[in-house]
Design an enzyme around this catalytic site. Structure first.
Site, short mmCIF file in Angstrom:
data_model
loop_
_atom_site.label_atom_id
_atom_site.label_comp_id
_atom_site.label_asym_id
_atom_site.label_seq_id
_atom_site.Cartn_x
_atom_site.Cartn_y
_atom_site.Cartn_z
N PHE A 122 1.03 -1.29 -0.03
CA PHE A 122 0.05 0.10 0.10
C PHE A 122 0.68 1.15 0.11
O PHE A 122 1.70 1.72 0.96
CB PHE A 122 -0.86 0.00 1.40
CG PHE A 122 -1.72 1.08 1.28
CD1 PHE A 122 -2.73 1.50 0.32
CD2 PHE A 122 -1.51 1.96 2.24
CE1 PHE A 122 -3.79 2.58 0.48
CE2 PHE A 122 -2.41 3.14 2.73
CZ PHE A 122 -3.40 3.22 1.62
N LEU A 124 1.00 5.27 0.22
CA LEU A 124 0.28 6.48 0.57
C LEU A 124 1.36 7.79 0.93
O LEU A 124 1.31 8.59 0.34
CB LEU A 124 -0.74 6.41 1.82
CG LEU A 124 -1.17 7.64 2.37
CD1 LEU A 124 -2.21 8.20 1.39
CD2 LEU A 124 -2.10 7.34 3.67
N ASP A 239 -8.39 1.85 8.84
CA ASP A 239 -9.21 1.59 10.08
C ASP A 239 -9.42 -0.14 10.12
O ASP A 239 -9.29 -0.61 11.16
CB ASP A 239 -10.74 2.03 9.90
CG ASP A 239 -10.91 3.43 10.16
OD1 ASP A 239 -9.95 4.27 10.48
OD2 ASP A 239 -12.05 4.01 9.65
N GLN A 336 15.89 -5.28 29.93
CA GLN A 336 16.23 -4.92 31.34
C GLN A 336 16.07 -6.24 32.29
O GLN A 336 16.88 -6.65 33.12
CB GLN A 336 15.03 -3.92 32.25
CG GLN A 336 15.38 -3.26 33.40
CD GLN A 336 16.58 -2.35 33.39
OE1 GLN A 336 16.69 -1.74 32.30
NE2 GLN A 336 17.47 -2.18 34.30
N GLU A 363 1.26 3.38 10.08
CA GLU A 363 -0.33 3.52 9.96
C GLU A 363 -0.85 4.22 11.10
O GLU A 363 -2.00 4.08 11.65
CB GLU A 363 -0.81 2.05 10.57
CG GLU A 363 -0.34 1.03 9.20
CD GLU A 363 -1.35 -0.25 8.96
OE1 GLU A 363 -2.30 -0.23 9.38
OE2 GLU A 363 -0.65 -1.16 8.54
C1 LIG Z 1 9.51 1.02 8.34
C2 LIG Z 1 8.26 2.05 7.86
C3 LIG Z 1 7.26 1.21 7.15
C4 LIG Z 1 6.29 2.14 6.47
N1 LIG Z 1 5.39 1.55 5.57
C5 LIG Z 1 4.63 2.18 5.01
C6 LIG Z 1 3.82 1.73 3.86
O1 LIG Z 1 3.61 0.40 3.79
N2 LIG Z 1 2.60 2.53 3.20
C7 LIG Z 1 2.72 3.81 3.47
O2 LIG Z 1 2.00 4.56 2.88
N3 LIG Z 1 3.47 4.59 4.39
C8 LIG Z 1 4.48 3.72 5.21
N4 LIG Z 1 5.12 4.22 6.11
C9 LIG Z 1 4.92 5.57 6.53
C10 LIG Z 1 4.39 5.91 7.88
O3 LIG Z 1 3.00 5.52 7.78
C11 LIG Z 1 4.90 7.42 8.15
O4 LIG Z 1 6.02 7.21 8.44
C12 LIG Z 1 3.88 7.65 9.25
O5 LIG Z 1 2.67 8.07 8.97
C13 LIG Z 1 4.46 9.11 10.10
O6 LIG Z 1 4.58 10.04 8.88
P1 LIG Z 1 6.04 10.77 9.00
O7 LIG Z 1 7.03 9.58 8.95
O8 LIG Z 1 6.19 11.85 7.92
O9 LIG Z 1 6.17 11.79 10.16
P2 LIG Z 1 5.77 13.25 10.44
O10 LIG Z 1 4.22 13.28 10.18
O11 LIG Z 1 6.63 14.09 9.91
O12 LIG Z 1 5.53 13.33 12.11
C14 LIG Z 1 6.80 13.80 13.01
C15 LIG Z 1 6.09 13.98 14.10
O13 LIG Z 1 5.08 14.90 14.42
C16 LIG Z 1 4.13 14.15 14.98
N5 LIG Z 1 2.98 14.84 14.52
C17 LIG Z 1 2.41 15.06 13.22
N6 LIG Z 1 1.26 15.43 12.90
C18 LIG Z 1 0.87 15.48 14.46
C19 LIG Z 1 -0.52 16.05 14.81
N7 LIG Z 1 -1.41 16.39 13.92
N8 LIG Z 1 -0.64 15.69 16.15
C20 LIG Z 1 -0.01 15.12 16.81
N9 LIG Z 1 1.56 14.83 16.41
C21 LIG Z 1 1.70 14.98 15.11
C22 LIG Z 1 4.12 12.64 14.69
O14 LIG Z 1 3.48 11.74 15.80
C23 LIG Z 1 5.75 12.43 14.75
O15 LIG Z 1 5.88 12.36 16.26
C24 LIG Z 1 6.32 3.47 6.68
C25 LIG Z 1 6.98 4.03 7.61
C26 LIG Z 1 8.23 3.44 8.02
C27 LIG Z 1 8.97 4.17 9.09
#
Ligand SMILES: Cc1cc2nc3c(=O)[nH]c(=O)nc-3n(C[C@H](O)[C@H](O)[C@H](O)COP(=O)(O)OP(=O)(O)OC[C@H]3O[C@@H](n4cnc5c(N)ncnc54)[C@H](O)[C@@H]3O)c2cc1C
Length: 385
Positions: A122, A124, A239, A336, A363
């Site tokens: 998937f 996104l 979901d 630990q 997710e």
């Molecule tokens: C190993 C791995 C596998 C993955 N697999 C997939 C996949 O198969 N398909 C796919 O589409 N994506 C995938 N992802 C992406 C993943 O879903 C995103 O990394 C995740 O949703 C967080 O987005 P970001 O890394 O851009 O963090 P950011 O959105 O930049 O967040 C940075 C920080 O800000 C906080 N933050 C941001 N907005 C808010 C808010 N509104 N309220 C509170 N806190 C907030 C976050 O919680 C985090 O602590 C994967 C990621 C990794 C690392």
């Protein structure tokens, strides 16, 4: 704790446990060390019909739904969260087809997924769009009866390894999130290649890679659902899949707890096993309690998904957040309990602690999902139950 599984659910769980113990346990450290995708194990899982579990019967599946999927994921993750993620991500990639595909699209893709001959993924996330999924920039421009795809997806689980990709792209960039649509794309389509392969802290048996689209032409009929419904597809997909992330966490924590109990009984200090020390016993007791609470929540959420309920956003989010926070704590406590050797690669718990972290991030991060839970809570006129 008794969860009153059906005979079929018990059977699926037993098969997954057998594969976990016989095929995953002996190689998990090596897969982690070499950052190797577990193709041989994927083939064993396919031969054991595990990929059929979550696919409906009319498309060659077992029609066992989200709960049996969670039981399978949990057993696999008890041995290795990275390998289990390959299985869970296949379900995630399949969900847009399962939920929004036409019968023709389902006929075309689901039997191969059920047989395990093709994995799904998937897509996104992009570099500009993580938590703020509305920030995606990938475009799908209609030209005649084809869409032309341009853009790059980041961090895609099973990227490069999967054959089938469900992807969200903007069909009308002027409309923001309302201008997004979902598509299914086959590996090998001209203009669709793979970019950077990530080197990760944990889940190193899982592949995480960029998907690169450059003037990639796909037939208009590859759209899933209607034009503009891309974010509805995304939200419903996530979901439905979040109990599965909770199951990854529950299995991981179960493995860590079992390792910690066994080590505590065997390691002697001050003339007796460390398991005789109350401070250690209380840690183990807390780990067991929190794990069981998470398992109950994940199972309840999965059963809600299977019940045909229309809305289970809150249940899925609660199960994911609670279970993944629990797994981070339980795996850290397992290290630990092991003391210094727990920090070494000779024992499995340091890997479990590394593997746990990602479950709090993907997710929907646990912060973002707390926003979601609070929103659901606050929009209700009266508290349920
Ligand atoms: C190993 C791995 C596998 C993955 N697999 C997939 C996949 O198969 N398909 C796919 O589409 N994506 C995938 N992802 C992406 C993943 O879903 C995103 O990394 C995740 O949703 C967080 O987005 P970001 O890394 O851009 O963090 P950011 O959105 O930049 O967040 C940075 C920080 O800000 C906080 N933050 C941001 N907005 C808010 C808010 N509104 N309220 C509170 N806190 C907030 C976050 O919680 C985090 O602590 C994967 C990621 C990794 C690392």
């Amino acid at each position: 704790m008794e969860y009153f599984l059906t005979e079929q659910q018990k059977l699926v769980k037993d098969i997954a446990r057998k594969i976990a113990e016989e095929r995953i346990l002996p190689v998990r450290a090596e897969l982690d060390e070499k950052e190797e995708f577990p193709w041989a194990i994927v083939k064993d899982m396919a031969a054991a019909d595990l990929f059929r579990v979550f696919i409906p019967e009319q498309y060659d599946g077992l029609g066992e739904g989200c709960f049996a999927l969670c039981l399978t994921v949990e057993e696999l993750s008890r041995a290795c969260c990275g390998v289990a993620l390959t299985y869970a991500a296949d379900a995630l990639g399949s969900l847009p087809i399962l939920l929004y595909g036409s019968d023709k699209q389902k006929q075309e893709y689901l039997p191969a997924i059920a047989a395990g001959t093709k994995l799904a993924a998937f897509g996104l996330t992009e570099s500009t769009a993580g938590s703020d999924a509305g920030g995606i920039r990938m475009t799908a421009t209609l030209e005649g009866d084809e869409y032309v795809l341009n853009g790059t997806k980041q961090f895609i689980t099973s990227g490069g390894e999967a054959e089938i990709y469900t992807v969200i792209a903007l069909t009308d960039p002027t409309r923001g999130a309302r201008g997004a649509s979902a598509f299914v794309i086959d590996k090998g389509t001209p203009g669709f290649t793979f970019g950077k392969k990530e080197k990760k802290l944990g889940i190193r048996a899982s592949a995480t890679r960029e998907l690169v689209f450059h003037n990639c032409r796909i037939p208009g009929e590859n759209m899933l659902g209607r034009e503009g419904a891309g974010f509805i597809v995304t939200m419903k997909t996530l979901d439905s899949s979040r109990p599965g992330v909770g199951a990854l966490a529950v299995g991981l924590a179960q493995g860590a707890l079992e390792a910690a109990v066994a080590y505590a009984k065997q390691r002697e200090q001050f003339g007796h096993p460390v398991s005789a020390i109350q401070a250690v016993q209380h840690m183990l007791a807390n780990m067991a309690m929190e794990l069981e609470a998470a398992r109950a929540l994940v199972y309840a959420a999965a059963r809600t998904v299977d019940s045909g309920a229309k809305d289970f956003t809150e249940e899925g989010a609660m199960a994911k957040v609670f279970a993944t926070d629990m797994a981070m704590k339980v795996t850290t406590d397992a290290v630990q309990v092991f003391g210094g050797v727990g920090y070494m690669r000779d024992y499995p718990v340091e890997k479990m602690m590394r593997d746990a972290k990602i479950n709090q991030i993907y997710e929907g991060t646990n912060q973002v999902l707390r926003n979601v839970i609070a929103l659901e809570l606050l929009k209700r006129k009266a508290l349920r139950r």
